[in-house]
Design a protein around this motif. Structure first.
Motif, PDB file in Angstrom:
ATOM      1  N   TYR A 152       0.855  -1.175   0.000  1.00  0.00           N
ATOM      2  CA  TYR A 152       0.000   0.000   0.000  1.00  0.00           C
ATOM      3  C   TYR A 152       0.902   1.240   0.000  1.00  0.00           C
ATOM      4  O   TYR A 152       1.545   1.552   1.004  1.00  0.00           O
ATOM      5  N   LEU A 153       0.960   1.906  -1.151  1.00  0.00           N
ATOM      6  CA  LEU A 153       1.820   3.091  -1.253  1.00  0.00           C
ATOM      7  C   LEU A 153       1.096   4.317  -0.700  1.00  0.00           C
ATOM      8  O   LEU A 153      -0.024   4.624  -1.107  1.00  0.00           O
ATOM      9  N   VAL A 154       1.742   5.008   0.229  1.00  0.00           N
ATOM     10  CA  VAL A 154       1.222   6.276   0.734  1.00  0.00           C
ATOM     11  C   VAL A 154       2.170   7.361   0.247  1.00  0.00           C
ATOM     12  O   VAL A 154       3.369   7.320   0.552  1.00  0.00           O
ATOM     13  N   THR A 155       1.655   8.305  -0.520  1.00  0.00           N
ATOM     14  CA  THR A 155       2.546   9.290  -1.137  1.00  0.00           C
ATOM     15  C   THR A 155       3.008  10.333  -0.124  1.00  0.00           C
ATOM     16  O   THR A 155       2.397  10.523   0.931  1.00  0.00           O
ATOM     17  N   ASP A 156       4.090  10.986  -0.474  1.00  0.00           N
ATOM     18  CA  ASP A 156       4.622  12.064   0.364  1.00  0.00           C
ATOM     19  C   ASP A 156       5.227  13.085  -0.590  1.00  0.00           C
ATOM     20  O   ASP A 156       6.134  12.760  -1.348  1.00  0.00           O
ATOM     21  N   SER A 203       8.346   6.284   2.531  1.00  0.00           N
ATOM     22  CA  SER A 203       9.609   6.767   1.971  1.00  0.00           C
ATOM     23  C   SER A 203      10.406   5.692   1.242  1.00  0.00           C
ATOM     24  O   SER A 203      11.213   6.028   0.372  1.00  0.00           O
ATOM     25  N   ALA A 204      10.192   4.420   1.577  1.00  0.00           N
ATOM     26  CA  ALA A 204      10.966   3.377   0.888  1.00  0.00           C
ATOM     27  C   ALA A 204      10.635   3.344  -0.602  1.00  0.00           C
ATOM     28  O   ALA A 204      11.406   2.814  -1.403  1.00  0.00           O
ATOM     29  N   ILE A 205       9.495   3.923  -0.975  1.00  0.00           N
ATOM     30  CA  ILE A 205       9.191   4.049  -2.406  1.00  0.00           C
ATOM     31  C   ILE A 205       9.278   5.518  -2.835  1.00  0.00           C
ATOM     32  O   ILE A 205       9.960   5.856  -3.796  1.00  0.00           O
ATOM     33  N   MET A 206       8.623   6.396  -2.073  1.00  0.00           N
ATOM     34  CA  MET A 206       8.570   7.809  -2.492  1.00  0.00           C
ATOM     35  C   MET A 206       9.945   8.463  -2.478  1.00  0.00           C
ATOM     36  O   MET A 206      10.216   9.400  -3.221  1.00  0.00           O
ATOM     37  N   GLY A 207      10.833   7.986  -1.612  1.00  0.00           N
ATOM     38  CA  GLY A 207      12.167   8.586  -1.526  1.00  0.00           C
ATOM     39  C   GLY A 207      13.197   7.827  -2.339  1.00  0.00           C
ATOM     40  O   GLY A 207      14.364   8.177  -2.348  1.00  0.00           O
ATOM     41  N   ASP A 224      18.146   8.640   1.076  1.00  0.00           N
ATOM     42  CA  ASP A 224      17.404   9.848   0.758  1.00  0.00           C
ATOM     43  C   ASP A 224      15.954   9.790   1.178  1.00  0.00           C
ATOM     44  O   ASP A 224      15.149  10.574   0.739  1.00  0.00           O
ATOM     45  N   MET A 225      15.590   8.797   2.000  1.00  0.00           N
ATOM     46  CA  MET A 225      14.161   8.751   2.247  1.00  0.00           C
ATOM     47  C   MET A 225      13.743   9.099   3.661  1.00  0.00           C
ATOM     48  O   MET A 225      12.718   9.688   3.860  1.00  0.00           O
ATOM     49  N   GLU A 226      14.534   8.749   4.629  1.00  0.00           N
ATOM     50  CA  GLU A 226      14.052   8.966   5.982  1.00  0.00           C
ATOM     51  C   GLU A 226      14.504  10.295   6.564  1.00  0.00           C
ATOM     52  O   GLU A 226      14.051  10.691   7.615  1.00  0.00           O
ATOM     53  N   GLY A 227      15.443  10.938   5.900  1.00  0.00           N
ATOM     54  CA  GLY A 227      15.949  12.170   6.479  1.00  0.00           C
ATOM     55  C   GLY A 227      16.895  11.837   7.608  1.00  0.00           C
ATOM     56  O   GLY A 227      17.983  11.361   7.395  1.00  0.00           O
ATOM     57  N   GLU A 228      16.430  11.991   8.820  1.00  0.00           N
ATOM     58  CA  GLU A 228      17.330  11.760   9.944  1.00  0.00           C
ATOM     59  C   GLU A 228      16.909  10.541  10.757  1.00  0.00           C
ATOM     60  O   GLU A 228      15.799  10.061  10.640  1.00  0.00           O
ATOM     61  N   ASP A 229      17.818  10.096  11.575  1.00  0.00           N
ATOM     62  CA  ASP A 229      17.534   8.934  12.414  1.00  0.00           C
ATOM     63  C   ASP A 229      16.711   9.315  13.626  1.00  0.00           C
ATOM     64  O   ASP A 229      16.600  10.475  13.982  1.00  0.00           O
ATOM     65  N   VAL A 230      16.151   8.313  14.272  1.00  0.00           N
ATOM     66  CA  VAL A 230      15.376   8.584  15.477  1.00  0.00           C
ATOM     67  C   VAL A 230      16.307   8.998  16.609  1.00  0.00           C
ATOM     68  O   VAL A 230      17.443   8.544  16.670  1.00  0.00           O
ATOM     69  N   PRO A 231      15.859   9.858  17.479  1.00  0.00           N
ATOM     70  CA  PRO A 231      16.768  10.359  18.497  1.00  0.00           C
ATOM     71  C   PRO A 231      17.306   9.262  19.422  1.00  0.00           C
ATOM     72  O   PRO A 231      18.416   9.347  19.893  1.00  0.00           O
ATOM     73  N   GLU A 232      16.502   8.201  19.614  1.00  0.00           N
ATOM     74  CA  GLU A 232      16.945   7.141  20.521  1.00  0.00           C
ATOM     75  C   GLU A 232      18.250   6.496  20.088  1.00  0.00           C
ATOM     76  O   GLU A 232      18.939   5.870  20.864  1.00  0.00           O
ATOM     77  N   ALA A 233      18.585   6.635  18.803  1.00  0.00           N
ATOM     78  CA  ALA A 233      19.817   6.026  18.312  1.00  0.00           C
ATOM     79  C   ALA A 233      21.006   6.474  19.145  1.00  0.00           C
ATOM     80  O   ALA A 233      21.909   5.704  19.415  1.00  0.00           O
TER      81      ALA A 233
END
Ligand code: ATP
Ligand code: TZE
Length: 653
Positions: A11-15, A214-218, A640-649
């Protein structure tokens, strides 16, 4: 016109945001995704004005219609009405479902985002066709919010729906959303496909699809990414090809049904497979047992390497060995290395044993366990009672001690025996059947083998459960007997996968063989007149492990030779160095097989002890697991899709 038959799988959700889409044209990216096989498209644009929304929605609708793929509009019922597309998706802050239904009519698809049980219940009552359950993992667009519910949050909602009285709830379609990409899709699907451990009917409510953003849109290659994700969705993960039972294993063709009670003869092939194949035993273990574990691995006929460097894990994973992850002295940096190794072994289907040493003792260890559990799939999870109770919690189950007047014990520091102090087992107040109930429930949820060690060991794969009464009290008086049992199990599992005869055997029988080798060796060592206590026991135990392996080879050779005219004689090993022991035959008696000393009880009927519960709300542990910390490799993949990592990293670096 009736409601279209919808395939929710990809199910593709666009961004349209610049961070994800960049300068590319939305319509072209969606066209390519459609070519790559996405099965449903949601146009999601929170910022554009209505004219632009309608124009873009029309363009996307034309592309979708050409391939007979439904188009869903996020939030904007007016836009969906205007272009007459197939439906809408409504968030919690959007128009309510009943009003949207009145406006759109019965033939349109209405989906709703839910992150709690009550939201799920309300969405069903108001006539939603599908639920978008999430947020599964934190992403750059959804970070620290209370909507991040992790795999256990999704499990809780699926369980809740599956036990509702009404068919509408039980049958509603579901997709999960949030941080899903090629690196985690198969694991997520595998985890959510587990049979519900609390279901009387053994039914499984699982997800019908995954929502991907993002795995598709990015992606720079949306068609290839969509094809890859589609392939992953429909293919079992590498680790599940030779694996523990699946929910469908009640079918009569399953190798797991009507399993005979193991006998020495049925277990012998897995005992022999280690000296025959000399598997690599890759240990990411604690500082205390490094040397002991390497010696034990050698004594059983495996080839040990103690490596805590995650960067060499993928090379090692390709050598067909077994990995043990032991968090006895794990630091944040070590956990990062563990995650790399877990992914490497999962990627090639290599066996992994998780030993959550001391997981019931401290908050940091419980957190570490959550981190590891979120990292991948383990063939076997072994630990003493407190540790396994912590594992139950990491699996999203809460534990009620019948010994503490129904009070909830948090953090796995339970087991009737109370808070775990050191890493040793401590006392137990659980009965054998209560232990059996706990290991069976966890194993069925995690689709693996769970082993709770102690004076009596209890192991289960969710279908078959055994109690093993072999062993000796000295094992509980030396450090690392549990850890080195983990090493031994991982070597056995690796050898089983290398052995054509043993490969079809379920993991539980391989684990049982390992325990018997280990514990009968302990019995033999303890019985020697030269052994006076735990100190003299250790070297005698290593000797005994080695002797049993040699004797097993000797016995098998004698059995094979029994048909020969000159072969029914006494035998003696002549070359027991290295991995293969040979035999020399002498006239006389045949050797007996030490496996005859096994004391194994199949536990066929395990009553519901009512000790584990599917918690209604999320626990701290569930939330911990929801933050799927990204590795460098993920960061590259996500580029190029997620931008930045989660802060918990940051916590783990
Ligand atoms: N009293 C006992 N009698 C027989 N076997 C025992 C006894 N105590 C422990 N064992 C055996 O010792 C092995 C390790 O189990 P145990 O529960 O002590 O592990 P552990 O607490 O994780 O150990 P460690 O943390 O020191 O590695 C298992 O094979 C178990 O069956
Ligand atoms: C004593 C000890 N402490 C951390 S790991 C370990 C070895 C036994 O598990």
């Amino acid at each position: 016109m009736g409601k279209p038959d919808v395939d929710y799988s990809i199910y593709l959700v666009t961004d349209s945001t610049e961070a994800i889409l960049g300068k590319r044209d939305l319509g072209k990216v969606v066209e390519q995704a459609l070519e790559g096989g996405v099965t449903l498209v949601q146009y999601r644009d929170k910022t554009s004005d209505t004219g632009h929304l309608i124009y873009t929605a029309r363009t996307l609708h034309r592309a979708c219609k050409a391939r007979n793929i439904p188009l869903i509009i996020n939030d904007r019922v007016d836009v969906a009405l205007e272009i007459d597309c197939e439906g809408v998706h409504l968030g919690q802050d959007d128009m309510d479902i009943a009003s949207a239904r009145r406006l759109l009519g019965p033939s349109k698809i209405i989906g709703a985002t839910v992150s709690t049980l009550s939201q799920a219940r309300i969405a069903v009552d108001r006539g939603a066709d599908y639920l978008g359950i999430g947020t599964l993992y934190a992403t750059s667009t959804k970070k620290n919010t209370k909507e991040i519910i992790g795999i256990n949050g999704i499990r809780k909602i699926l369980h809740f729906l599956s036990v509702q009285e009404d068919a509408a709830a039980r049958e509603i379609k579901t997709v999960c959303i949030g941080g899903i990409n090629a690196s985690n899709l198969q694991l997520i699907k595998h985890q959510l496909y587990a049979p519900d451990p609390f279901s009387q009917r053994g039914i499984t409510k699982t997800i019908d699809g995954v929502a991907i953003v993002s795995a598709i849109m990015g992606s720079l290659t949306p068609k290839a990414s969509s094809e890859h994700l589609t392939h992953l969705f429909h293919t079992p993960p590498p680790f599940s090809t030779i694996l523990s039972p699946s929910p469908s294993s009640s079918s009569s063709s399953s190798p797991y049904t009507n399993k005979p009670t193991p006998t020495p003869t049925t277990l012998l092939p897995s005992i022999l497979s280690v000296p025959t194949h000399n598997p690599l035993s890759h240990n990411m273990t604690n500082l205390v047992v490094q040397n002991f574990a390497a010696s034990i691995a050698l004594s059983i006929g495996a080839s040990p390497i103690m490596s805590t460097n995650g960067l060499e894990a993928s090379d090692l994973a390709n050598l067909h060995g077994g990995l043990v992850i032991n968090m006895g002295t794990a630091t944040p940096e070590a956990l990062h290395n563990h995650r790399l190794a877990i992914r490497a072994y999962n990627g090639v289907g290599g066996p992994i044993v998780l030993d959550p040493v001391g997981a019931g003792a401290t908050g940091a260890r419980r957190e570490a366990l959550g981190f590891l559990v979120a990292s991948g799939w383990f063939s076997v999870v072994k630990g003493n009672e407190s540790e396994i109770l912590a594992v139950a919690q990491a699996s999203g189950l809460s534990f009620t001690s019948s010994y503490s007047s129904g009070s909830r014990i948090s953090g796995g520091g339970g087991g009737g025996g109370g808070q775990q102090r050191g890493v040793d087992s401590g006392s137990s107040s659980l009965s054998l059947l209560e232990k059996a109930y706990i290991v069976k429930k966890i194993a069925s949820r995690e689709r693996n083998v769970v082993l709770m060690t102690g004076a009596v060991d209890v192991l289960s794969d969710g279908h078959t459960t055994y109690a093993v009464r072999n062993g000796h009290a000295y094992l509980g008086m030396i450090t690392g007997s549990g850890c080195t049992l983990g090493t031994t199990i991982s070597a056995y599992l690796a050898a089983a996968r290398m052995d054509r005869k043993v490969r079809r055997q379920s993991d539980i029988n391989t684990v049982l063989s390992t325990i018997l080798h280990y514990e009968i060796a302990a019995e033999r060592a303890a019985s020697l007149s030269s052994v006076h206590g735990p100190g003299t026991f250790v070297p005698a135990f290593i000797d005994a492990l080695y002797q049993l392996r040699v004797e097993a080879v000797r016995y098998a050779d004698a059995e094979r030779g029994a048909g020969d005219d000159d072969a029914d004689g006494d035998i003696e090993t002549y070359a027991d160095e290295g991995c293969k022991a040979g035999v020399r035959r002498y006239p006389g008696t045949k050797p007996s097989l030490w496996l005859e000393a096994m004391r194994v009880e199949p536990l066929n009927s395990i009553p519901d002890a009512g000790l584990l519960h599917e918690e209604v709300g999320l626990t701290d542990m569930d939330r911990e697991i929801a933050y799927e910390v990204k590795t460098d490799a993920d960061a590259d993949a996500d580029a190029d899709m997620e931008g930045e990592d989660v802060p918990e990293a940051e916590k783990y670096y």
